[in-house]
Design an enzyme around this catalytic site. Structure first.
Site, short mmCIF file in Angstrom:
data_model
loop_
_atom_site.label_atom_id
_atom_site.label_comp_id
_atom_site.label_asym_id
_atom_site.label_seq_id
_atom_site.Cartn_x
_atom_site.Cartn_y
_atom_site.Cartn_z
N ASP A 85 0.86 -1.19 0.00
CA ASP A 85 0.00 0.00 0.00
C ASP A 85 0.89 1.23 0.00
O ASP A 85 2.07 1.17 0.36
CB ASP A 85 -0.92 -0.03 1.21
CG ASP A 85 -2.11 0.92 1.06
OD1 ASP A 85 -2.23 1.51 -0.03
OD2 ASP A 85 -2.88 1.06 2.01
N ASP A 120 -3.70 7.21 -3.49
CA ASP A 120 -5.05 7.73 -3.71
C ASP A 120 -5.51 8.55 -2.51
O ASP A 120 -4.89 8.51 -1.44
CB ASP A 120 -6.03 6.60 -3.97
CG ASP A 120 -6.06 5.59 -2.82
OD1 ASP A 120 -4.99 5.05 -2.48
OD2 ASP A 120 -7.14 5.35 -2.25
N CYS A 270 -14.36 -23.00 19.34
CA CYS A 270 -13.52 -23.22 18.17
C CYS A 270 -12.58 -24.39 18.46
O CYS A 270 -12.26 -24.67 19.63
CB CYS A 270 -12.73 -21.94 17.89
SG CYS A 270 -11.44 -22.07 16.64
N CYS A 272 -9.51 -24.71 16.74
CA CYS A 272 -8.20 -24.43 16.16
C CYS A 272 -7.12 -24.85 17.16
O CYS A 272 -7.42 -25.09 18.34
CB CYS A 272 -8.09 -22.95 15.80
SG CYS A 272 -7.81 -21.85 17.21
N CYS A 275 -7.25 -22.91 20.49
CA CYS A 275 -8.40 -23.17 21.36
C CYS A 275 -8.38 -24.58 21.93
O CYS A 275 -9.00 -24.85 22.96
CB CYS A 275 -9.71 -22.92 20.60
SG CYS A 275 -9.89 -21.20 20.11
#
Length: 486
Positions: A85, A120, A270, A272, A275
């Site tokens: 960016d 931008d 969860c 994962c 967890c």
């Protein structure tokens, strides 16, 4: 550069070719701050990242010579594609950056970025029209400058215009004329931070109505899993965010349905690795730095799990069902999705005609292009008989059947998609019945020279108003009562 391999609604699975490899979309690019290494960039692929994004402006200010010497990939110690960016986020947050557009574009090209972005102007939401237009004109000028720095990198052209939809369309039109490889919808982070999802969705749809179907769309700053399916369904291919780290810093735990504070959790919903290894209590007892890192890991796992879930839904052509589940995570998401009614023609251009199933999940299911297509196809059915029987009861012999939310269904099509492949509850909302009656009325009015006998259950009667004079209604419930009395 971009190959589409599967589609559903406006979403698609695609392959984006970069000079450092091919990236499968949709996907999210984790934001990497080279000066704050919460999770080393080289470790991000193990969570599911196939591409990352970093801020060229920060690197320019803090590690310029090293980046020019090593290149961005060696600097970050990664082999995956890197998007950079330009500092527009800092421009939005602080009002100014100490660099010119051409300077940051040249730097991105020199350090070997796979995707470069011009500087931008991200006009804030609700800015006055003249300010937004002035900023957009400057953005377009900078996008034109960017072409000469492209080299073998891909060029992302930002789409700006604040909350003025005509300016968003103008921005997309001008970016198309310039010719980018990606089209990045910017300036929406403040909208997402304040749960103005309806504005985000309208911006996406206005931009998509201008861009060609094969244009790669990047949604800047979208990092919460609960918005992914909705944005993908409307044609967004790439996302980027530091949400995984920012939420972790604030002791927040991501789920596909929302965010939880760690002190609120007694159990992890969860499975994962994080967890399964820790309990909420153990996380709360950790030191701040360790807890932040572990939470960031969980947030990444759940983020990429949702991306994979969306891809599977696209493959199975049931992305509508997934979206209709996810929008119930927050009232403002529900409000946002209902905007699609205003863009049904656009969705119709993209959504596949034949799918494996139609699962009704609520009134939002009535907005699917499939229903309108079915109602239009029925208008083309040739009718040879002078008197036609339409029934709401499949057990009653008839030429056509009235089925909510589809409308009129020829007897021969009861087993065909979508009606024959649908799962519809017995009790439906008024909206579903009204949609069916709208289809019925179109069908009746398209055959003014025929006579119709409409045999319906009593539950339909209150929806059948202002019927044409060539229609006779018979209530099946009353007929059944008479049969029983006899």
């Amino acid at each position: 550069m971009f190959e589409i391999v599967a589609k559903d609604i406006m979403g698609r699975i695609g392959k984006l070719k970069t000079k450092h490899g091919t990236v499968e979309t949709p996907t999210i690019l984790p934001v990497v701050n080279p000066n704050i290494e919460l999770i080393p960039p080289k470790d991000l692929p193990k969570f599911g990242a196939t591409m990352i994004i970093t801020n060229a402006y920060i690197i320019y200010r803090t590690q310029r010579e090293l980046a020019l010497e090593k290149g961005i990939h060696r600097l970050l110690k990664v082999n995956v594609p890197v998007m950079t960016d330009s500092g527009s986020y800092q421009l939005m947050m602080y009002g100014d950056v100490e660099i010119e557009n051409e300077e940051i574009l040249r730097f991105q090209s020199e350090i070997g970025s796979d995707v470069i972005v011009p500087l931008d102007i991200p006009t804030p939401p609700d800015s006055d029209y003249n300010t937004a237009l002035k900023d957009l004109i400057l953005t377009i000028e900078r996008e034109k400058e960017a072409k000469k720095f492209k080299g073998d990198s891909l060029l992302a052209l930002p789409i700006q215009g604040s909350t003025h939809m005509d300016l968003r369309r103008k921005s997309a039109e001008e970016a198309l004329k310039i010719g980018g490889d990606l089209y990045a919808i910017g300036g929406v982070v403040p909208l997402m931070d304040t749960y103005r999802f309806h504005d985000v969705i309208r911006i996406i749809l206005e931009v998509k109505s201008v861009l060609p179907s094969n244009a790669v769309v990047h949604l800047f700053g979208a990092g919460h899993p609960m918005i992914f399916s909705l944005a993908v369904a409307l044609g967004c291919d790439l996302f980027d965010s530091a949400a995984y780290a920012l939420y972790a810093k604030d002791d927040r735990y991501l789920t596909p349905h929302g965010t939880k504070k760690i002190e609120e959790l007694h159990y992890f919903p969860c499975s994962c690795p994080v967890c399964m290894k820790y309990t909420p209590k153990e996380l709360r007892e950790m030191g701040k730095d360790e807890r932040e890192r572990v939470l960031a890991e969980h947030n990444l796992y759940v983020t990429f799990e949702e991306i994979r879930r969306i891809k599977q839904a696209i493959k199975e052509n049931n992305l509508f069902e997934l979206v209709e589940k996810r929008i119930r995570s927050h009232p403002n998401l529900l409000k946002a999705w209902r905007i699609v009614k205003d863009y049904i023609d656009l969705l119709d251009e993209y959504d596949p005609f034949i799918k494996g199933s139609f699962f009704y999940t609520g009134i939002e299911s009535c907005y699917r292009p499939t229903i309108r297509r079915h109602q239009e196809r029925v208008l083309n059915v040739e009718i040879e008989k002078d008197t036609v029987v339409i029934s709401s009861d499949e057990g009653c012999l008839a030429d056509f059947y009235l089925k909510a939310p589809f409308g009129v269904v020829p007897a021969e099509m009861l087993e065909s998609y979508p009606v024959g492949h649908s799962e519809i509850p017995d009790l439906l909302e008024d909206e579903a019945l009204n949609v069916a009656v709208e289809g019925l009325m179109r069908f009746l009015n398209s055959h003014p020279n025929k006579s119709f006998l409409l045999k319906v259950d009593q539950s339909w009667l209150k929806y059948l108003k202002d019927l044409p004079s060539n229609v006779v209604v018979e209530c099946l419930d009353r007929k059944r009562d008479l049969d029983l009395q006899e």
